[in-house]
Write a protein that holds these residues in place. Structure first.
Motif, PDB file in Angstrom:
ATOM      1  N   THR A 113      74.799  33.567  89.336  1.00 18.20           N
ATOM      2  CA  THR A 113      75.046  32.415  88.459  1.00 18.20           C
ATOM      3  C   THR A 113      75.144  32.828  86.986  1.00 18.20           C
ATOM      4  OG1 THR A 113      72.728  31.760  88.040  1.00 18.20           O
ATOM      5  CG2 THR A 113      73.797  30.858  90.031  1.00 18.20           C
ATOM      6  N   HIS A 114      74.396  33.858  86.598  1.00 21.33           N
ATOM      7  CA  HIS A 114      74.538  34.449  85.268  1.00 21.33           C
ATOM      8  C   HIS A 114      73.700  35.711  85.188  1.00 21.33           C
ATOM      9  CE1 HIS A 114      71.073  31.762  84.762  1.00 21.33           C
ATOM     10  NE2 HIS A 114      70.775  32.274  83.563  1.00 21.33           N
ATOM     11  N   THR A 115      73.736  36.364  84.046  1.00 28.20           N
ATOM     12  CA  THR A 115      73.260  37.744  83.965  1.00 28.20           C
ATOM     13  C   THR A 115      71.848  37.888  83.407  1.00 28.20           C
ATOM     14  OG1 THR A 115      74.283  37.905  81.785  1.00 28.20           O
ATOM     15  CG2 THR A 115      75.603  38.625  83.673  1.00 28.20           C
ATOM     16  N   ASP A 116      71.085  36.796  83.317  1.00 24.66           N
ATOM     17  CA  ASP A 116      69.738  36.895  82.746  1.00 24.66           C
ATOM     18  C   ASP A 116      68.801  37.695  83.666  1.00 24.66           C
ATOM     19  OD1 ASP A 116      70.602  35.473  80.608  1.00 24.66           O
ATOM     20  OD2 ASP A 116      69.550  33.623  81.088  1.00 24.66           O
ATOM     21  N   PHE A 117      67.705  38.203  83.074  1.00 25.62           N
ATOM     22  CA  PHE A 117      66.792  39.105  83.793  1.00 25.62           C
ATOM     23  C   PHE A 117      66.102  38.447  84.978  1.00 25.62           C
ATOM     24  CE2 PHE A 117      66.600  41.221  79.500  1.00 25.62           C
ATOM     25  CZ  PHE A 117      67.328  42.333  79.898  1.00 25.62           C
ATOM     26  N   ASP A 118      66.047  37.119  84.983  1.00 26.18           N
ATOM     27  CA  ASP A 118      65.418  36.442  86.118  1.00 26.18           C
ATOM     28  C   ASP A 118      66.413  36.174  87.251  1.00 26.18           C
ATOM     29  OD1 ASP A 118      66.516  34.762  84.135  1.00 26.18           O
ATOM     30  OD2 ASP A 118      65.487  33.003  84.902  1.00 26.18           O
ATOM     31  N   HIS A 119      67.621  36.735  87.144  1.00 27.77           N
ATOM     32  CA  HIS A 119      68.660  36.484  88.155  1.00 27.77           C
ATOM     33  C   HIS A 119      69.275  37.767  88.720  1.00 27.77           C
ATOM     34  CE1 HIS A 119      68.941  32.067  87.179  1.00 27.77           C
ATOM     35  NE2 HIS A 119      68.337  32.539  86.089  1.00 27.77           N
ATOM     36  N   ILE A 120      69.050  38.899  88.054  1.00 25.87           N
ATOM     37  CA  ILE A 120      69.762  40.133  88.454  1.00 25.87           C
ATOM     38  C   ILE A 120      68.839  41.181  89.070  1.00 25.87           C
ATOM     39  CG2 ILE A 120      71.601  39.827  86.747  1.00 25.87           C
ATOM     40  CD1 ILE A 120      70.173  42.024  85.055  1.00 25.87           C
ATOM     41  N   VAL A 151      63.888  24.064  75.763  1.00 24.57           N
ATOM     42  CA  VAL A 151      63.580  25.500  75.657  1.00 24.57           C
ATOM     43  C   VAL A 151      64.810  26.330  76.003  1.00 24.57           C
ATOM     44  CG1 VAL A 151      62.214  27.378  76.678  1.00 24.57           C
ATOM     45  CG2 VAL A 151      61.139  25.166  76.225  1.00 24.57           C
ATOM     46  N   ASP A 152      65.418  26.000  77.145  1.00 22.22           N
ATOM     47  CA  ASP A 152      66.473  26.840  77.725  1.00 22.22           C
ATOM     48  C   ASP A 152      67.839  26.575  77.095  1.00 22.22           C
ATOM     49  OD1 ASP A 152      66.917  28.791  79.953  1.00 22.22           O
ATOM     50  OD2 ASP A 152      68.285  27.241  80.687  1.00 22.22           O
ATOM     51  N   SER A 153      68.040  25.376  76.606  1.00 20.06           N
ATOM     52  CA  SER A 153      69.344  24.995  76.040  1.00 20.06           C
ATOM     53  C   SER A 153      69.111  24.305  74.692  1.00 20.06           C
ATOM     54  CB  SER A 153      70.083  24.043  76.992  1.00 20.06           C
ATOM     55  OG  SER A 153      70.168  24.585  78.284  1.00 20.06           O
ATOM     56  N   SER A 202      72.141  26.541  88.788  1.00 21.61           N
ATOM     57  CA  SER A 202      71.653  27.616  87.920  1.00 21.61           C
ATOM     58  C   SER A 202      70.447  27.121  87.118  1.00 21.61           C
ATOM     59  CB  SER A 202      72.783  28.150  87.032  1.00 21.61           C
ATOM     60  OG  SER A 202      72.375  29.355  86.394  1.00 21.61           O
ATOM     61  N   ASP A 203      70.347  27.428  85.830  1.00 17.08           N
ATOM     62  CA  ASP A 203      69.142  27.054  85.071  1.00 17.08           C
ATOM     63  C   ASP A 203      69.019  25.539  84.847  1.00 17.08           C
ATOM     64  OD1 ASP A 203      68.661  29.747  84.869  1.00 17.08           O
ATOM     65  OD2 ASP A 203      68.757  29.842  82.690  1.00 17.08           O
ATOM     66  N   CYS A 204      70.112  24.828  84.963  1.00 18.57           N
ATOM     67  CA  CYS A 204      70.122  23.382  84.710  1.00 18.57           C
ATOM     68  C   CYS A 204      69.175  22.657  85.673  1.00 18.57           C
ATOM     69  CB  CYS A 204      71.543  22.865  84.886  1.00 18.57           C
ATOM     70  SG  CYS A 204      71.761  21.122  84.508  1.00 18.57           S
ATOM     71  N   PHE A 212      72.726  25.044  80.052  1.00 21.60           N
ATOM     72  CA  PHE A 212      72.726  26.460  80.449  1.00 21.60           C
ATOM     73  C   PHE A 212      72.274  27.269  79.248  1.00 21.60           C
ATOM     74  CE2 PHE A 212      76.884  25.197  78.946  1.00 21.60           C
ATOM     75  CZ  PHE A 212      77.165  26.134  77.971  1.00 21.60           C
ATOM     76  N   ASP A 213      71.840  28.511  79.505  1.00 24.36           N
ATOM     77  CA  ASP A 213      71.354  29.348  78.402  1.00 24.36           C
ATOM     78  C   ASP A 213      72.178  30.605  78.215  1.00 24.36           C
ATOM     79  OD1 ASP A 213      70.618  30.914  80.534  1.00 24.36           O
ATOM     80  OD2 ASP A 213      68.506  31.096  79.980  1.00 24.36           O
ATOM     81  N   ASN A 214      73.249  30.736  78.958  1.00 26.11           N
ATOM     82  CA  ASN A 214      74.014  31.978  78.909  1.00 26.11           C
ATOM     83  C   ASN A 214      75.478  31.604  79.147  1.00 26.11           C
ATOM     84  OD1 ASN A 214      75.377  34.354  79.923  1.00 26.11           O
ATOM     85  ND2 ASN A 214      73.392  35.298  80.337  1.00 26.11           N
TER      86      ASN A 214
HETATM   87 FE   LIG Z   1      69.160  31.801  82.135  1.00 24.20          FE
END
Ligand SMILES: [Fe+2]
Ligand SMILES: [Fe+2]
Length: 269
Positions: free
Chosen positions: A71-78, A189-191, A157-159, A138-140
């Motif tokens: 969904t995106h490249t953040d550290f909590d997803h990869i 916080v995230d968006s 995703s983060d939403c 979203f944050d990314n």
């Molecule tokens: Fe994120």
């Protein structure tokens, strides 16, 4: 610690809680969507990579996975993205052009194993028709979730994430206030841009989700949420632009948290 639960007969959730001192717990989820072409949605947090693969093996043999939807490249997803690609040479990644670009800065994706699907595009798999979406928050910029027309599952995703006091396996088990306040706070916080957005346009993004009538919303940072919660979750997002902007702890607050963590409340000598 990664644990698993079933959100639907053909959907497993791999989940862990990340504590944010002073604010609560953020659930971090990945999902296995079983079927003729099994999909792993995201690959866990980097910091818990060692635990993720055994948990994944408990719900599917990684050799049977056909796709990773990143969904995106953040550290909590990869977290275990590279390990899975090494372990299963048939495995391919569905993600956005921008994800591919961002990953080149740390761990380039093998381009011959990437299928680019940007928000607004559609991909048909055996048993699934995936419509890639940019979720309302979203944050990314590489973010893409999807709505599967066949199962009517929305991966957001983060939403729709939330900071919570405790994390159940079903968002229905959260009180109305807990869900609302946790989601509004997470959105700020995230968006943080949500305070500076055009409200009419933002509402159109929310309306697009409403029209999907999802049977389940799978957020990376909320327990699995049945479609009966969609209206309440959209109301939480609608409240975010007018809520208090998040600023985080200052240095004194950080020192206080550190003292609590070490049991030394006396502060510096
Ligand atoms: Fe994120
Ligand atoms: Fe995330």
């Amino acid at each position: 610690m990664i644990s698993t639960y079933k959100a639907l007969p053909d959907v497993d959730v791999l989940t862990t809680d990340f504590p944010v001192p002073g604010f609560g717990l953020v659930p971090i989820n990945a999902f296995v969507l079983h079927g003729p072409e099994p999909i792993l949605v995201d690959t866990g947090p980097v910091i818990e990579s060692a635990e993720f693969l055994p948990a994944l093996r408990g719900v599917i043999d990684p050799a049977d996975l056909t796709w990773i939807w990143l969904t995106h490249t953040d550290f909590d997803h990869i977290g275990v993205l590279n390990q899975l690609l090494e372990e299963n040479p048939q495995l391919k990644i569905i993600t956005t052009f921008l994800s591919v670009g961002i990953m080149t800065l740390s761990s380039p994706l093998p381009l011959d194993r990437v299928h680019v699907v940007n928000p607004g595009e559609q991909m048909t798999l055996a048993g699934r028709t995936l419509n890639a979406i940019r979720p309302p928050t979203f944050d990314n910029p590489s973010t893409s979730g999807f709505y599967d027309e066949i199962s009517r599952i929305l991966v957001s995703s983060d939403c729709f994430g939330a900071l919570l006091a405790a994390v159940p396996h079903n968002a229905m088990d959260l009180s109305e206030d807990e869900l609302h306040d946790g989601q509004v706070f997470w959105a700020t916080v995230d968006s943080p841009w949500v305070h500076n957005t055009d409200i009419a346009r933002f509402e159109r993004r929310l309306e697009a989700i409403r029209k999907m009538e999802p049977v389940m919303i799978l957020s990376s940072h909320l327990p699995a949420a049945p479609g009966s919660l969609t209206e309440r979750m959209l109301a939480s997002l609608r409240a975010a632009p007018d809520s208090k902007p998040f600023s985080g702890l200052d240095q004194a607050g950080l020192e206080q948290v550190m003292a609590q963590m070490t049991g030394d409340d006396a502060g510096p000598a």
